[in-house]
Design a protein around this motif. Structure first.
Motif, short mmCIF file in Angstrom:
data_model
loop_
_atom_site.label_atom_id
_atom_site.label_comp_id
_atom_site.label_asym_id
_atom_site.label_seq_id
_atom_site.Cartn_x
_atom_site.Cartn_y
_atom_site.Cartn_z
N ILE A 106 0.84 -1.34 0.03
CA ILE A 106 -0.07 -0.01 -0.20
C ILE A 106 0.92 1.08 0.03
O ILE A 106 1.74 1.41 0.76
CB ILE A 106 -1.11 -0.09 1.35
N GLN A 107 0.45 2.12 -1.12
CA GLN A 107 1.44 3.30 -1.22
C GLN A 107 0.59 4.54 -0.70
O GLN A 107 -0.67 4.84 -1.09
CB GLN A 107 1.76 3.43 -2.64
N THR A 108 1.14 5.47 -0.06
CA THR A 108 0.56 6.58 0.49
C THR A 108 1.61 7.65 0.88
O THR A 108 2.76 7.60 0.95
CB THR A 108 -0.32 6.28 1.95
N LYS A 109 0.85 8.97 0.99
CA LYS A 109 1.85 10.00 1.60
C LYS A 109 1.19 10.28 2.77
O LYS A 109 1.67 11.32 3.56
CB LYS A 109 1.93 11.37 0.74
N SER A 110 0.04 10.01 3.37
CA SER A 110 -0.59 10.45 4.33
C SER A 110 -0.35 9.55 5.73
O SER A 110 -0.51 8.41 5.48
CB SER A 110 -2.18 10.32 4.06
N ASP A 111 -0.41 10.31 6.71
CA ASP A 111 -0.43 9.70 8.09
C ASP A 111 -1.59 9.14 8.46
O ASP A 111 -1.80 8.20 9.68
CB ASP A 111 0.14 10.63 9.15
N LEU A 112 -2.68 9.37 7.73
CA LEU A 112 -4.09 8.31 8.04
C LEU A 112 -3.83 6.92 8.00
O LEU A 112 -4.73 6.22 8.53
CB LEU A 112 -5.08 8.94 7.03
N ILE A 113 -2.78 6.49 7.23
CA ILE A 113 -2.49 5.01 7.27
C ILE A 113 -2.29 4.63 8.82
O ILE A 113 -2.58 3.39 9.10
CB ILE A 113 -1.21 4.91 6.60
N LEU A 114 -1.97 5.54 9.71
CA LEU A 114 -1.77 4.93 10.97
C LEU A 114 -2.94 4.63 11.72
O LEU A 114 -2.75 3.64 12.61
CB LEU A 114 -1.07 6.08 12.00
N ARG A 115 -4.04 4.90 11.21
CA ARG A 115 -5.36 4.47 11.65
C ARG A 115 -5.37 3.04 11.64
O ARG A 115 -6.01 2.23 12.52
CB ARG A 115 -6.60 5.44 11.13
N PRO A 148 0.88 20.34 -0.90
CA PRO A 148 0.23 21.21 -0.08
C PRO A 148 -0.83 20.75 0.80
O PRO A 148 -0.85 21.43 1.99
CB PRO A 148 -0.27 22.43 -0.93
N ASN A 149 -1.51 19.55 0.67
CA ASN A 149 -2.75 19.53 1.29
C ASN A 149 -2.37 18.10 2.03
O ASN A 149 -3.51 17.19 2.19
CB ASN A 149 -4.01 19.29 0.42
N VAL A 150 -1.52 17.72 2.36
CA VAL A 150 -0.98 16.29 2.90
C VAL A 150 0.10 16.64 3.88
O VAL A 150 0.64 17.43 3.79
CB VAL A 150 -0.67 15.28 1.83
N CYS A 151 0.13 15.61 4.85
CA CYS A 151 1.18 15.70 5.88
C CYS A 151 2.56 15.98 5.45
O CYS A 151 2.98 15.63 4.49
CB CYS A 151 1.09 14.63 6.94
N VAL A 159 5.71 8.05 10.28
CA VAL A 159 5.19 6.73 9.94
C VAL A 159 5.97 5.54 9.83
O VAL A 159 5.71 4.62 10.08
CB VAL A 159 4.31 7.32 8.49
N LEU A 160 7.00 5.95 9.21
CA LEU A 160 7.91 4.85 8.85
C LEU A 160 8.53 4.27 10.10
O LEU A 160 8.63 3.05 10.36
CB LEU A 160 9.26 5.60 7.94
#
Length: 292
Positions: A106-115, A148-151, A159-160
């Motif tokens: 799973i690939q992301t730029k968002s810390d929402l993955i920590l949920r 601009p609109n992501v952590c 996250v890493l």
């Protein structure tokens, strides 16, 4: 955003299948290739298309697959953009992947993955989970302009760290590197040092540069006009309408990248990284009676 009932959810076959639960993105990254005209978006890119029946389609698809495999997501649209916080379609799909004993990359730029880290941990313990994080610039002020609109980058590094604590393998995408903007030795060294510290398995780089297609190019140049005066003209003079825009420092930066990865046992060949992400553990490979 708007909702549709998709006809299918999985693409590809063999060792890894891919899925995109959403189309479009709200992160606002100025270089986003997914804006390119070749992807034939029929709606504004920020008007997120939500495949509201994605979990049901995934359930059907996985139950019909004869062999277990890795399921990839995030290559075209981030599975953890803002609407996911409320809709939780990505989480529901992860639950289905876990229940059916498949793996996930799973690939992301968002810390929402920590949920969903507990769920990702469970998948990794039962089969395999790989988390991919994009890091383009260590400078958080610059990050705010480029993405601009992501952590910011520091948060993505956290996250890493959290994935490292759980033993979940990680891959970092150190791309794109934008000519005259983030293509500095200082930036690359800082990112690599954090990759070493957080124990990433591999780093994907495609030559220390940027690619621009029709649609993507126009959006990128408008962003340059807004935040980097006269930079567009510098690009046009050097690259024209080229698809590939290597940094003038590409050779030196690539040598630094390869040397650092080799010294620290980090995969640096994209094919090796993709092979690792695509490989489903043999000990969990299951076949139906129809394969005998």
């Amino acid at each position: 955003m708007h909702f549709i009932n998709a006809k299918g959810i999985l693409t590809g076959n063999g060792g890894r299948c891919g899925m995109n639960i959403y189309r479009g993105c709200s992160h606002g990254c100025i270089y986003c290739d997914s804006r390119s005209l070749c992807y034939q978006f029929k709606h504004p890119f920020e008007d997120i298309e939500v495949k509201q029946n994605a979990p049901e389609l995934l359930e059907q698809a996985l139950k019909s697959k004869r062999k277990k495999s890795m399921i990839g997501t995030g290559s075209m649209s981030d599975p953890y953009m803002h609407c996911e916080k409320e809709l939780q379609l990505t989480r529901r799909c992860l639950e289905i992947i876990k229940a059916n004993e498949f793996g996930v990359a799973i690939q992301t730029k968002s810390d929402l993955i920590l949920r969903d880290i507990d769920l990702l941990d469970e998948i990794n313990r039962s089969t395999k989970c790989v988390v991919e994080i994009t890091l383009t610039t260590y400078d958080d002020d610059l990050c705010k302009i480029l993405e601009p609109n992501v952590c910011n980058t520091k948060r993505r590094i956290e996250v890493l760290e959290e994935m490292q604590k759980r033993g979940i393998p990680t891959i970092v995408w150190i791309t794109p590197i934008l000519p005259f903007i983030n293509d500095t030795e200082e930036n690359i060294k800082a990112i690599l040092n954090e990759c070493i510290r957080t124990g990433v398995k591999g780093i994907i780089d495609f030559g220390m540069g940027l690619t621009l297609r029709d649609g993507d190019r126009e959006y990128y140049y408008a962003a340059l006009d807004k935040s980097f005066p006269r930079m567009k003209e510098r690009y046009i003079k050097r690259y024209g309408n080229s698809y590939e825009l290597p940094s003038p420092k590409a050779k030196e930066l690539e040598e630094l990248f390869q040397k650092t990865c080799k010294e620290n046992g980090i995969m640096s060949d994209p094919e090796d990284c993709f092979r690792f992400m695509n490989e489903f553990p043999e000990k969990y490979q299951q076949m139906s009676m129809f394969d005998f």
